[in-house]
Design a protein around this motif. Structure first.
Motif, PDB file in Angstrom:
ATOM      1  N   GLY A   1      52.783  71.481  12.325  1.00  0.00           N
ATOM      2  CA  GLY A   1      53.745  70.863  13.192  1.00  0.00           C
ATOM      3  C   GLY A   1      54.569  71.702  14.075  1.00  0.00           C
TER       4      GLY A   1
ATOM      5  N   SER B   1      56.860  71.974  16.640  1.00  0.00           N
ATOM      6  CA  SER B   1      57.700  71.422  17.535  1.00  0.00           C
ATOM      7  C   SER B   1      59.200  71.984  17.074  1.00  0.00           C
TER       8      SER B   1
ATOM      9  N   ALA C   1      61.307  71.807  14.316  1.00  0.00           N
ATOM     10  CA  ALA C   1      61.636  72.565  13.472  1.00  0.00           C
ATOM     11  C   ALA C   1      60.578  73.451  12.987  1.00  0.00           C
TER      12      ALA C   1
ATOM     13  N   ASP D   1      49.367  69.418  16.536  1.00  0.00           N
ATOM     14  CA  ASP D   1      48.323  68.620  17.527  1.00  0.00           C
ATOM     15  C   ASP D   1      48.719  68.469  18.756  1.00  0.00           C
ATOM     16  N   GLU D   2      49.717  68.777  19.146  1.00  0.00           N
ATOM     17  CA  GLU D   2      50.110  68.826  20.731  1.00  0.00           C
ATOM     18  C   GLU D   2      49.553  70.171  21.417  1.00  0.00           C
TER      19      GLU D   2
ATOM     20  N   ARG E   1      62.763  66.984  22.513  1.00  0.00           N
ATOM     21  CA  ARG E   1      62.759  65.716  22.576  1.00  0.00           C
ATOM     22  C   ARG E   1      63.985  64.825  23.090  1.00  0.00           C
TER      23      ARG E   1
ATOM     24  N   LYS F   1      66.480  60.273  28.099  1.00  0.00           N
ATOM     25  CA  LYS F   1      67.745  60.654  28.882  1.00  0.00           C
ATOM     26  C   LYS F   1      67.398  61.430  30.166  1.00  0.00           C
TER      27      LYS F   1
ATOM     28  N   ALA G   1      46.111  68.914  11.602  1.00  0.00           N
ATOM     29  CA  ALA G   1      46.025  69.076  10.213  1.00  0.00           C
ATOM     30  C   ALA G   1      45.421  67.709   9.505  1.00  0.00           C
TER      31      ALA G   1
ATOM     32  N   THR H   1      55.868  68.137  10.280  1.00  0.00           N
ATOM     33  CA  THR H   1      54.933  67.187  11.151  1.00  0.00           C
ATOM     34  C   THR H   1      55.771  65.971  11.741  1.00  0.00           C
TER      35      THR H   1
ATOM     36  N   ARG I   1      57.794  59.251  22.572  1.00  0.00           N
ATOM     37  CA  ARG I   1      58.144  60.308  21.663  1.00  0.00           C
ATOM     38  C   ARG I   1      57.778  61.585  22.259  1.00  0.00           C
TER      39      ARG I   1
ATOM     40  N   GLY J   1      62.810  69.299   8.874  1.00  0.00           N
ATOM     41  CA  GLY J   1      63.055  68.208  10.036  1.00  0.00           C
ATOM     42  C   GLY J   1      62.762  66.634   9.541  1.00  0.00           C
ATOM     43  N   ASP J   2      62.287  65.943  10.534  1.00  0.00           N
ATOM     44  CA  ASP J   2      62.201  64.495  10.288  1.00  0.00           C
ATOM     45  C   ASP J   2      61.517  64.127   9.222  1.00  0.00           C
TER      46      ASP J   2
ATOM     47  N   HIS K   1      67.519  63.387  13.182  1.00  0.00           N
ATOM     48  CA  HIS K   1      68.506  64.300  13.743  1.00  0.00           C
ATOM     49  C   HIS K   1      67.968  65.514  14.227  1.00  0.00           C
ATOM     50  N   TRP K   2      68.290  65.793  15.642  1.00  0.00           N
ATOM     51  CA  TRP K   2      68.143  67.184  15.897  1.00  0.00           C
ATOM     52  C   TRP K   2      68.626  68.280  15.198  1.00  0.00           C
TER      53      TRP K   2
ATOM     54  N   TRP L   1      74.026  62.474  17.988  1.00  0.00           N
ATOM     55  CA  TRP L   1      74.827  61.970  19.237  1.00  0.00           C
ATOM     56  C   TRP L   1      73.854  61.148  19.964  1.00  0.00           C
TER      57      TRP L   1
END
Ligand SMILES: Cc1cc2nc3c(=O)[nH]c(=O)nc-3n(C[C@H](O)[C@H](O)[C@H](O)COP(=O)(O)OP(=O)(O)OC[C@H]3O[C@@H](n4cnc5c(N)ncnc54)[C@H](O)[C@@H]3O)c2cc1C
Lengths: 463, 404
Positions: free
Chosen positions: A20, A22, A24, A46-47, A54, A59, A89, A116, A138, A294-295, A313-314, A345
């Motif tokens: 993953g 991104s 995190a 995978d991206e 994000r 915004k 993965a 991930t 997303r 992370g998420d 949350h970021w 936020w």
């Protein structure tokens, strides 16, 4: 060899894989290098392309102010990693310490970090989800597509789901002077995250900005034209609406499917871990070499009765990444717990909304400062007589104080008056919708005590 | 113990003899983070307690919430937003910010860069042929005054008039009835009145006129929240004029003094002009222009570090002490422009965070970069230099240097 020697050897030439790539994942990689890890680092994602941020996707990117490709995450240091991008993965073997990739490759590791995250929950009818003009948000590609569709000047946009992302997108539509309908099954926007009282404020804000807000209704069917373009939506109350763009903002699905047979405590709420970000197995055992951030993490917090909490949350992703990275290269005695109070936020309809703590961990809420009609206020949340969260509308500078109240389990309602206290500051029941709805709009979910619990069933039902 | 009586240290700090180096006394003071004084006021000196209070909604900036009235209250005039609490503070600050910064006027400060550079270079050009330069009178004072006059729309020629008033006002800030002549207070009160009259007169001519200066823009604001009253505009202009005057002077002068005391840093700045951004942040921590917020009021009982400060008490915030707190900053008495995580209290914190901070930063960055580049091997004539009387807005009254 002493355990200190083993650790030194691992820091020098061990193998770490991060799944993953991104927010995190990247921040953990940077922290690992900052901590002096000089071994091999493999980033699996995978991206394709560089890790990016994000929050701007719903915004600044949608206003057209920042291009979708312009949110690449800043690099704080060179991480000297091998990047395996564009392939997911699809398995983790704890017996042999390997990550399996979908193209058949295997990546061996000594320690692995799982970051991930979450993916967007798609529209429940695949053929309808595939219509031109139907979007989720997303990824960068999603935001780019939606930005173009908005720039083309649609006659109307339908936003399905009024959580944070849906509300932000509705706000952008109004900013761009595009007619917008928001459909929400709950009685008001943001109720899943912030409860009924704030939900009412959010409703006012949307209506005052010309949003056609429809609450308590379900979108049942998305209809396309002969060219396969979305044209009309049908509601559970029999009504319809014509629009050329539909944004499905029904929350996320945690990317844990690939861990189904791994033996880890992974499920719809994420992967259970301890406060040191070490993953738990289905049996509730703590693993030594598997870390989560992370998420996708589901982590206990003593302030919330050690319940396992899932956050989108970021700031949480960043903090957990740093704690996980530190613990991956530290001896037991030097490990850090991740105990930070969550913060979140959002910006919508010209209002800066910020929260601290876990608003869903509350039974009552009270406005403590400011004025609700002016959309400038702070509200405190309480659970059984202590402060557990606060949310501010255009008043974020006070939140540090509320963080302290949460940390010290200060009494609720806060007893002392403030200069800007509302006259009728009476606590009201916080009133969250049923758990099923809760899971869709909330960015933080309290999931219970049991780390290996699999009885929790997917909360989402189609609308 | 958090509450003991330590009047001696505070009085030593306020005494003029401590002006050149109050820092060892601050260290002494920090041993009692929340120190109750004989007169019932509380002195706060540690970083954690200061930031906690600055974000505490029960801390009031409005003297009318003190149980014992201040010697010099502004009760009969309209207070400026620095002396108000929400919601009035928020509204007035918002209405002023509309014309000064983001989101409504995002480019203003940065757009002044060429003007600031020109003013600075003009002042340094005038050093030519002088053997001895006073960084205060020849540079650090005229520069921000020119800028704030221009920004507000106050005629620069009037400076000699309002200079006297501003001095009297700043002088009265730390008025102590026990040891100061009553005259000091009366002068301050009279000066406030004179300055208001003067600004009111300027404002009268701005209604209905076009113009880019803040006075004109505030006078003709037709934003969604409406316009400030004339009284409110005068109070705001008053505040900005004094603050824009008295603080940046000290920041620039303290900056030059600090650089002359750290020749290696001065040399580095010559070679790496980009260092200036972090250097000014470190300066705001190490030698800030505002040392003390002399009073705030406890709106209700406030508990800080296990001490309960009763409602109505006067609270004194020792910001400069907080920025040197070793529990927050490693090796706090070292001037280190490479310092990371430098969340100093130089501009305060919370809702009253310095309104003009972005302007002061840019002014100081430009000023110091130009000085180090254009002065030829400058030397301090006296170290320490003579200081202004105020322990609150602390800085040298003259900073004489000689160059080759
Ligand atoms: C539109 C939007 C707006 C947001 N706004 C805010 C906001 O205002 N404030 C706030 O606090 N938070 C906000 N967030 C949330 C914030 O972006 C997330 O908390 C953050 O992205 C979490 O980072 P992460 O690295 O844990 O997960 P993610 O960013 O989700 O990254 C996970 C990565 O792993 C990849 N991946 C998944 N499965 C696999 C696999 N099997 N193999 C390999 N790779 C895989 C994914 O493709 C992705 O690249 C927002 C999110 C979105 C989408």
């Amino acid at each position: 060899m002493s355990s200190a020697d083993t650790l030194q050897a691992f820091k020098r030439d061990g193998r770490i894989a991060i799944v993953g790539a991104s927010l995190a994942g990247l921040r953990a990689a940077e922290a690992l290098r900052a901590e002096g890890f000089t071994g091999s680092l493999t980033m699996i994602g995978d991206e394709v392309g560089e890790p990016y941020d994000r929050p701007p996707l719903s915004k600044q990117v949608l206003t057209g102010w920042v291009p979708a490709g312009g949110t690449t995450l800043p690099r704080r240091r060179d991480i000297d990693a091998e990047w395996l991008l564009g392939v997911p993965a699809d398995g983790l073997d704890l017996a042999t310490n390997h990550v399996h990739l979908a193209d058949g490759r295997e990546v061996p590791f000594d320690r692995v970090l799982i970051s991930t995250g979450v993916r967007a929950r798609p529209w429940f009818v695949e053929s309808e989800a595939d219509l031109d003009g139907v979007f989720v948000v997303r990824t960068r590609e999603h935001a780019d597509g939606l930005q173009r569709a908005l720039a083309a000047g649609p006659s109307r946009v339908l936003v399905i789901g009024a959580g944070f992302t849906g509300s932000e997108i509705a706000s952008i539509c109004r900013e761009r002077d595009i007619p917008v309908t928001v459909a929400e099954l709950a009685p008001a926007p943001l109720v899943g995250a912030l409860g009924a009282m704030i939900g009412e404020v959010a409703s006012d804000m949307q209506r005052a900005h010309g949003v056609d807000l429809r609450c308590g209704v379900k979108v049942t069917h998305l209809e396309g034209d002969a060219q396969g373009h979305f044209r009309r939506a049908h509601f559970s109350d029999g009504s319809t609406i014509d629009a050329d763009v539909a944004v499905v903002a029904l929350g996320g699905i945690r990317n844990t499917d690939w861990l189904r047979d791994s033996g880890l405590a992974a499920g719809v709420w994420g992967i259970a871990c301890d406060t040191g970000c070490r993953a738990l197995t289905l049996d509730g055992l703590i693993t030594d070499d598997i870390f989560v951030a992370g998420d996708v993490a589901r982590c206990p917090n003593p302030i919330y009765e050690y319940r396992l909490i899932s956050l989108e949350h970021w700031a949480n992703a960043v903090e957990q990444a740093e704690v996980a990275a530190h613990n991956m290269v530290s001896a037991q005695a030097d490990r850090w717990p991740h105990l930070t109070i969550p913060t979140f936020w959002s910006i919508q309809f010209g209002v800066n909304i910020k929260s601290v703590g876990v608003p869903t961990f509350a039974d009552e809420v009270v406005v403590t400062q400011g004025s609700v009609p002016d959309h400038r206020f702070v509200a405190a949340y309480g659970y059984q007589g202590r402060v557990t969260a606060a949310v501010s509308f255009n008043n974020a500078k006070w939140l540090d104080h509320y963080r302290q109240l949460i940390e010290t389990a200060a009494p609720f309602p806060p007893p002392c008056p403030t200069p800007d206290g509302p006259a009728d500051a009476k606590p009201v029941p916080v009133d969250f919708p049923s758990p099923q709805l809760l899971a869709q709009g909330a960015t933080v979910v309290v999931t219970g005590h049991d780390p290996s619990e699999r009885r929790v069933t997917a909360a989402w039902q189609h609308r | 113990m958090t509450t003991t009586e330590t009047p001696d240290i505070l009085h030593q700090i306020l005494d003029y003899s401590a002006r050149a180096d109050p820092y060892p006394l601050y260290a002494e003071l920090r041993k009692t983070p929340v120190a109750r004084q004989e007169d019932g006021s509380y002195v706060i000196s540690t970083y954690r307690e200061l930031t906690g209070l600055l974000h505490n909604p029960h801390l009031s900036s409005d003297v009318r919430n003190l149980s014992r009235p201040m010697p010099a209250t502004e009760a009969d005039t309209t207070p400026s937003f620095i002396n108000l609490d929400p919601p009035d503070h928020d509204r007035l600050r918002r209405l002023a910010m509309r014309h000064f910064g983001p989101p409504h006027t995002p480019g203003l400060v940065d757009g002044m860069r060429p003007d600031l550079t020109a003013i600075v270079n003009g002042l340094i050009d005038d050093f030519a042929g002088k053997e001895r330069i006073d960084i205060v009178d020849d540079f650090a004072y005229p520069f921000p005054v020119t800028v704030i006059c221009h920004l507000l729309g106050v005629p620069r020629e009037d400076e000699p008039r309002f200079h006297v008033w501003v001095n009297a006002i700043v002088d009265s800030l730390d008025y102590d009835p026990k040891k100061d002549p009553k005259e000091k207070l009366d002068n301050g009160v009279q000066a406030k009145e004179d300055l208001r009259q003067y600004l009111g007169g300027l404002l009268e001519q701005r209604h209905g006129r076009p113009g880019d200066d803040l006075l004109t823009r505030m006078a003709n604001d037709d934003g969604p929240e409406g316009r400030m009253t004339d009284d409110e505009i005068v109070s705001t202009a008053n505040l900005l004029l004094i603050a824009g005057h008295e603080t940046t002077v000290n920041l620039i002068t303290n900056g030059m003094l600090t650089l002359l005391r750290h020749p290696q840093v001065l040399q580095r700045l010559c070679d790496e002009p980009d260092l200036i951004v972090r250097l000014v942040e470190e300066l705001l921590r190490y030698e800030p222009p505002v040392h003390i917020i002399p009073w705030r009021a406890a709106y209700s009982d406030i508990t800080v570090a296990d001490t309960t400060i009763p409602k109505g008490s006067q609270i004194m915030l020792m910001l400069a002490s907080g920025s040197r707190d070793p529990d927050r900053f490693d090796d706090p008495d070292r001037f280190d422009p490479d310092r990371q995580d430098n969340q100093h209290l130089g501009f305060g914190s919370g809702i009253h965070l310095c309104f003009g901070g972005p302007m002061a930063r840019l002014e100081t960055q430009i000023a110091l970069n130009a000085l180090v580049r254009r002065l030829d091997r400058p030397r301090l004539v006296a170290d320490p230099p003579p200081y202004r009387p105020s322990p609150v807005l602390r800085g040298p009254i003259h900073l004489h240097i000689e160059q080759s």
